[in-house]
Design a protein around this motif. Structure first.
Motif, short mmCIF file in Angstrom:
data_model
loop_
_atom_site.label_atom_id
_atom_site.label_comp_id
_atom_site.label_asym_id
_atom_site.label_seq_id
_atom_site.Cartn_x
_atom_site.Cartn_y
_atom_site.Cartn_z
N VAL A 249 0.83 -1.21 0.00
CA VAL A 249 0.00 0.00 0.00
C VAL A 249 0.87 1.25 0.00
CG1 VAL A 249 -1.68 1.33 1.35
CG2 VAL A 249 -1.98 -1.13 1.08
N VAL A 250 1.84 1.32 0.89
CA VAL A 250 2.63 2.56 1.04
C VAL A 250 3.91 2.56 0.22
CG1 VAL A 250 1.72 2.98 3.35
CG2 VAL A 250 3.92 1.81 3.10
N GLY A 251 4.36 1.40 -0.23
CA GLY A 251 5.65 1.29 -0.90
C GLY A 251 5.85 2.22 -2.09
N PRO A 252 4.92 2.27 -3.05
CA PRO A 252 5.14 3.15 -4.19
C PRO A 252 5.30 4.63 -3.80
CG PRO A 252 3.43 1.57 -4.71
CD PRO A 252 3.74 1.42 -3.25
N ALA A 253 4.49 5.09 -2.84
CA ALA A 253 4.61 6.49 -2.41
C ALA A 253 5.94 6.72 -1.69
CB ALA A 253 3.44 6.86 -1.50
N VAL A 254 6.35 5.76 -0.88
CA VAL A 254 7.64 5.88 -0.19
C VAL A 254 8.77 5.95 -1.21
CG1 VAL A 254 9.26 4.64 1.31
CG2 VAL A 254 6.86 4.79 1.95
N LEU A 255 8.69 5.10 -2.23
CA LEU A 255 9.71 5.10 -3.27
C LEU A 255 9.76 6.44 -4.01
CD1 LEU A 255 11.83 3.39 -4.79
CD2 LEU A 255 10.00 2.72 -6.34
N PHE A 256 8.60 6.96 -4.38
CA PHE A 256 8.56 8.26 -5.07
C PHE A 256 9.08 9.38 -4.18
CE2 PHE A 256 5.38 6.44 -8.08
CZ PHE A 256 6.03 6.80 -9.25
N HIS A 257 8.61 9.44 -2.94
CA HIS A 257 9.04 10.52 -2.05
C HIS A 257 10.52 10.40 -1.73
CE1 HIS A 257 9.15 13.38 1.22
NE2 HIS A 257 7.93 13.77 0.91
N GLY A 258 10.98 9.19 -1.46
CA GLY A 258 12.39 8.98 -1.17
C GLY A 258 13.28 9.35 -2.35
N THR A 259 12.85 9.00 -3.55
CA THR A 259 13.61 9.36 -4.75
C THR A 259 13.63 10.87 -4.93
OG1 THR A 259 13.00 7.24 -5.77
CG2 THR A 259 13.83 8.96 -7.23
N SER A 260 12.51 11.53 -4.67
CA SER A 260 12.47 12.99 -4.76
C SER A 260 13.46 13.62 -3.78
CB SER A 260 11.06 13.51 -4.46
OG SER A 260 10.13 13.01 -5.36
N ASN A 261 13.45 13.14 -2.55
CA ASN A 261 14.39 13.66 -1.55
C ASN A 261 15.83 13.38 -1.96
OD1 ASN A 261 12.29 14.59 0.01
ND2 ASN A 261 12.35 12.89 1.44
N PHE A 262 16.08 12.19 -2.47
CA PHE A 262 17.42 11.83 -2.91
C PHE A 262 17.89 12.78 -4.01
CE2 PHE A 262 20.23 9.53 -5.81
CZ PHE A 262 21.27 9.22 -4.95
N LEU A 263 17.04 13.05 -4.98
CA LEU A 263 17.42 13.96 -6.07
C LEU A 263 17.71 15.37 -5.54
CD1 LEU A 263 14.93 12.91 -8.88
CD2 LEU A 263 17.41 12.64 -8.90
#
Length: 167
Positions: A89-103
């Motif tokens: 449920v939360v994985g895709p959003a965590v991946l997107f938000h984490g990638t945004s922060n990483f960038l």
């Protein structure tokens, strides 16, 4: 979403998750936005305006997309019986938000900064904004796909209910 799940089952509706997730995302995004704008208040006008665009447009749309994605996946699990784990449920959003922060943090690190200090080099800022915009657009595409899936399920359910009533 946890709050919506615990409400009186007779008053639950499958789209309530969206309401709670989006209000939480807007609230969090607003607080984050205030902090960034406050920090940028002493910057030059172009940099201040860039911060406004980053936070009010890309940041808010990103938070809303990620929250909607989580809510829609929770709806699929809780109302339609899809076998999704909590991480599903939360994985895709965590991946997107984490990638945004990483960038964002990578752009800062490319200029030798530890943590978040807004990059100044146009060769870092412009591609970074493009990548972040692309991530938000990809999340928006997933939200659209999840929404259409739920709409199709609702329509199929209404159609089968109508056929059963006619018999």
């Amino acid at each position: 979403i946890i709050y919506a799940r615990r409400r009186d089952p007779s008053k639950r509706r499958n789209r309530a998750y969206i309401d709670y997730a989006l209000s939480a995302a807007l609230s969090f995004g607003l607080v984050e936005c205030i902090g960034f704008i406050y920090a940028a208040r002493s910057e030059s006008w172009p940099k201040f305006l860039l911060t406004l665009v980053e936070r009010l447009v890309i940041g808010q749309i990103g938070h809303l997309s990620y929250a909607a994605l989580t809510a829609l996946r929770a709806i699929r699990r809780d109302y339609y019986g899809d076998k999704l784990s909590w991480w599903g449920v939360v994985g895709p959003a965590v991946l997107f938000h984490g990638t945004s922060n990483f960038l964002a943090l990578s752009g800062s690190a490319l200029e030798g900064n530890v943590g978040w200090i807004h990059p100044n080099d146009v060769r870092i800022v412009v591609p970074g904004l493009g990548k972040l915009t692309g991530l938000v657009a990809a999340a928006g595409g997933l939200v659209r796909r999840e929404w259409k899936d739920i709409e199709n399920r609702d329509q199929a359910s209404r159609t089968s209910e109508d056929s059963g009533a006619k018999k």
